[in-house]
Scaffold this motif. Sequence first.
Motif, short mmCIF file in Angstrom:
data_model
loop_
_atom_site.label_atom_id
_atom_site.label_comp_id
_atom_site.label_asym_id
_atom_site.label_seq_id
_atom_site.Cartn_x
_atom_site.Cartn_y
_atom_site.Cartn_z
N SER A 41 -8.63 -6.48 3.77
CA SER A 41 -8.85 -7.50 2.76
C SER A 41 -7.74 -8.56 2.86
O SER A 41 -6.62 -8.29 3.28
CB SER A 41 -8.86 -6.89 1.35
N PRO A 74 2.35 -15.75 -8.58
CA PRO A 74 3.53 -16.62 -8.49
C PRO A 74 3.56 -17.38 -7.16
O PRO A 74 3.23 -16.82 -6.12
CB PRO A 74 4.70 -15.63 -8.56
N ARG A 139 -12.25 -15.76 -2.78
CA ARG A 139 -12.34 -16.93 -3.64
C ARG A 139 -11.73 -18.14 -2.95
O ARG A 139 -12.28 -19.24 -2.99
CB ARG A 139 -11.57 -16.63 -4.92
N LEU B 53 -2.46 -0.44 -1.38
CA LEU B 53 -2.26 -1.80 -0.89
C LEU B 53 -3.36 -2.22 0.09
O LEU B 53 -3.77 -3.36 0.13
CB LEU B 53 -0.91 -1.88 -0.19
N ARG B 58 -9.60 -4.97 -2.93
CA ARG B 58 -8.62 -5.73 -3.71
C ARG B 58 -9.06 -7.16 -3.99
O ARG B 58 -8.85 -7.67 -5.09
CB ARG B 58 -7.27 -5.72 -2.98
N GLU B 62 -9.37 -8.87 -7.57
CA GLU B 62 -8.60 -10.08 -7.91
C GLU B 62 -9.51 -11.19 -8.41
O GLU B 62 -9.19 -11.91 -9.34
CB GLU B 62 -7.78 -10.55 -6.70
N ALA B 66 -9.41 -12.91 -12.04
CA ALA B 66 -9.30 -14.36 -12.17
C ALA B 66 -10.39 -14.89 -13.09
O ALA B 66 -10.15 -15.76 -13.92
CB ALA B 66 -9.39 -15.01 -10.80
N ILE B 75 -4.45 -11.49 -15.86
CA ILE B 75 -3.81 -10.36 -15.21
C ILE B 75 -2.89 -10.87 -14.12
O ILE B 75 -3.27 -11.72 -13.33
CB ILE B 75 -4.87 -9.42 -14.64
N MET B 77 -0.23 -10.19 -10.90
CA MET B 77 0.01 -9.26 -9.81
C MET B 77 1.39 -8.64 -10.00
O MET B 77 2.32 -9.32 -10.39
CB MET B 77 -0.01 -10.12 -8.54
N PHE B 78 1.50 -7.37 -9.76
CA PHE B 78 2.79 -6.69 -9.77
C PHE B 78 3.51 -6.76 -11.11
O PHE B 78 2.90 -7.02 -12.14
CB PHE B 78 3.68 -7.21 -8.65
N GLU B 81 7.62 -11.60 -11.96
CA GLU B 81 8.03 -12.44 -10.83
C GLU B 81 9.45 -12.15 -10.36
O GLU B 81 9.76 -12.19 -9.19
CB GLU B 81 8.00 -13.90 -11.26
N ILE B 87 8.91 -4.82 -6.58
CA ILE B 87 7.76 -5.24 -5.78
C ILE B 87 7.90 -4.73 -4.35
O ILE B 87 6.98 -4.15 -3.79
CB ILE B 87 7.62 -6.77 -5.80
N SER B 96 -0.34 -1.19 -4.72
CA SER B 96 -0.43 -2.50 -5.35
C SER B 96 -0.86 -2.27 -6.78
O SER B 96 -1.60 -1.34 -7.08
CB SER B 96 -1.38 -3.42 -4.60
N TYR B 98 -1.93 -4.11 -10.63
CA TYR B 98 -2.33 -5.28 -11.40
C TYR B 98 -2.04 -4.98 -12.86
O TYR B 98 -2.45 -3.94 -13.37
CB TYR B 98 -3.81 -5.57 -11.18
#
Lengths: 403, 192
Positions: A41, A74, A139, B53, B58, B62, B66, B75, B77-78, B81, B87, B96, B98
């Motif tokens: 992926s 981020p 996407r 991962l 995934r 995601e 979104a 949501i 990631m991880f 920041e 991470i 991984s 969420y």
Amino acid sequence: MTAELTIGFLPLVDACLPILAQEHGFAESEGLSLSFIKDLSWATVLDRLLYGHSDAAHMVAPLAIAATLGKGRPAQPLSAPFVLGLNGNAITLSPELARSVASPGSIGDPAEVGAALREIVQERFASSGKRLTFGVVHRYSSHNYMLRYWLAACGIRPDEDVDIATVPPPYCAEALQRGDVDGICVGEPWNSVAVEQGAGEIVLSTAQIWRRGVEKVLAMREPVMEEKRESVMRLIRALCRAAAHFVDPVNWELNSAILARPQYLDGSAELIRRAISDQLLLAQGGDLVHFPDFMFQYREAANFPWVSQAQWLYSQMVRWDGSVYDPQEALRAGRVFRPDIYRAALSGTKEPLPGASSKVEGSLDVPTVVGTQQGRMTLEPNRFFDGLEFDPQDIEGYLAKLS
Amino acid sequence: MRIAIVDESAARASIIQEGLAALDDCELFVVTERRGLLARMAQIDPDIVLMDLGNPSRDVLEEYFAVSRALARPIAMFVDESDDDAIIASVEAGVSSYVVDGLAPGRIRPILDLAITRFNAFSRLQRDLAEAKGKLVERETIDKAKRILMQSKGLPEPKAYAELRRAAMNQGKRIIEVAEAIVTANELLGAA
């Protein structure tokens, strides 16, 4: 001293250039040794790149821009100093749907297929309230933008009239077979796998939607690219030699066999060879059909990262994310593509280098000689199927025309 | 707190589940089927999703997150920041995660740490298993080579093994390498 680089990829024919650069010794002759990490992926390919498992990655171009702009996560600045290829994707529909929008086994006209599809979308909605579902690989993929561009230009609203879902490339055939989706837009060999399994029939190539559509890039974290600049330039030279090798018909047999190996695509050399030679079997029992420029890996400096191509992708991001056009973002998106690094790497070689870094996309109907900094270059017709032109100087004006 | 563990390997999923079961105040949901993943997510409505991962779903997930932003449940990631160490540790372990935005980082960290430990434990188990399997295969090859020597040279078993060991020592190779060469040669000569 040999420099080592690790490259992430998904099992797709257009992961060919780094693989062939290593297999044919082009990397070695540049003092490089490449190793590969295969994933299933794009999310994983991106994570491995961001967290240092890989130095560079085979990546759908819009994802490199989205990561840089901080869409969905981020922001992390990525750079694309080399385009791994243009186009190479197709639209495959379930056999029943394919036969009702195109004549079986022949290349359709995008506008005609779209018009026929629009009628079916409307009929189906009127009779059952159901919408057709299309699968795209991510996407932030050229597949998503190309599919939406085509649908919208044919009067089908991608967010209202149909559903668009994400399906990882290796599962596209299965999703069609199970009826989870009615159509997919995916790279090879996954359309052909669907055809082999009788799960789908190919109706269009994305090259018919935009003759020179930007597809995968070599993506790196910007700081890593700066830090390993010398290795990156060597890599670019090795990739260019691999590209010249890839498009030469003499090598098609050999290269298909290499790409088919378990550690790379782990697939059928026959199906890979078709994609490489721009020949596809559209439906079971039919003949191979030649799609002009189906894959476009080398000619016309195909690997040159035109800033205008990055900005076209940004325009589609704004269009389909429903966000507001921001000139600063447009600038940052454009800067993901790094023609300066490409030029520095190939200056003094026989590869042609365009004089400009940006062009009006989709503006050529006839072969046109363009100004170069090195070598000679003729750009061939590069139209969008609806005839619109993208002028990177006026993205807002372009967006206004589209919506 | 609702934690979804998405893993096509039922074995790993249960190892992670077992590790997280010690946490107070957490409800665990295990999803091992790729099919119908999004419908399950909607049902579970998790605060945290933990997954491999390399899980092929995934991107699908995601995309779903979104889009579900429209439901005001963004949501991220991880972890956070700024929490780079966490991470990197989780990427190294192949986890991984969420996390629903707005969940206090202090609550996420212990869960992630546990998940990392369990992922690592699972890879260790797998390594051990692969090693054990490899040893078994080696054993079989050596036995095969011994039988070939016993038949072709009329040697008793201890002699056949001594012969293998001597050849290995003379050539500076491992016994398994000599045994493999004998088996391969025997197959090529059509005597197998």
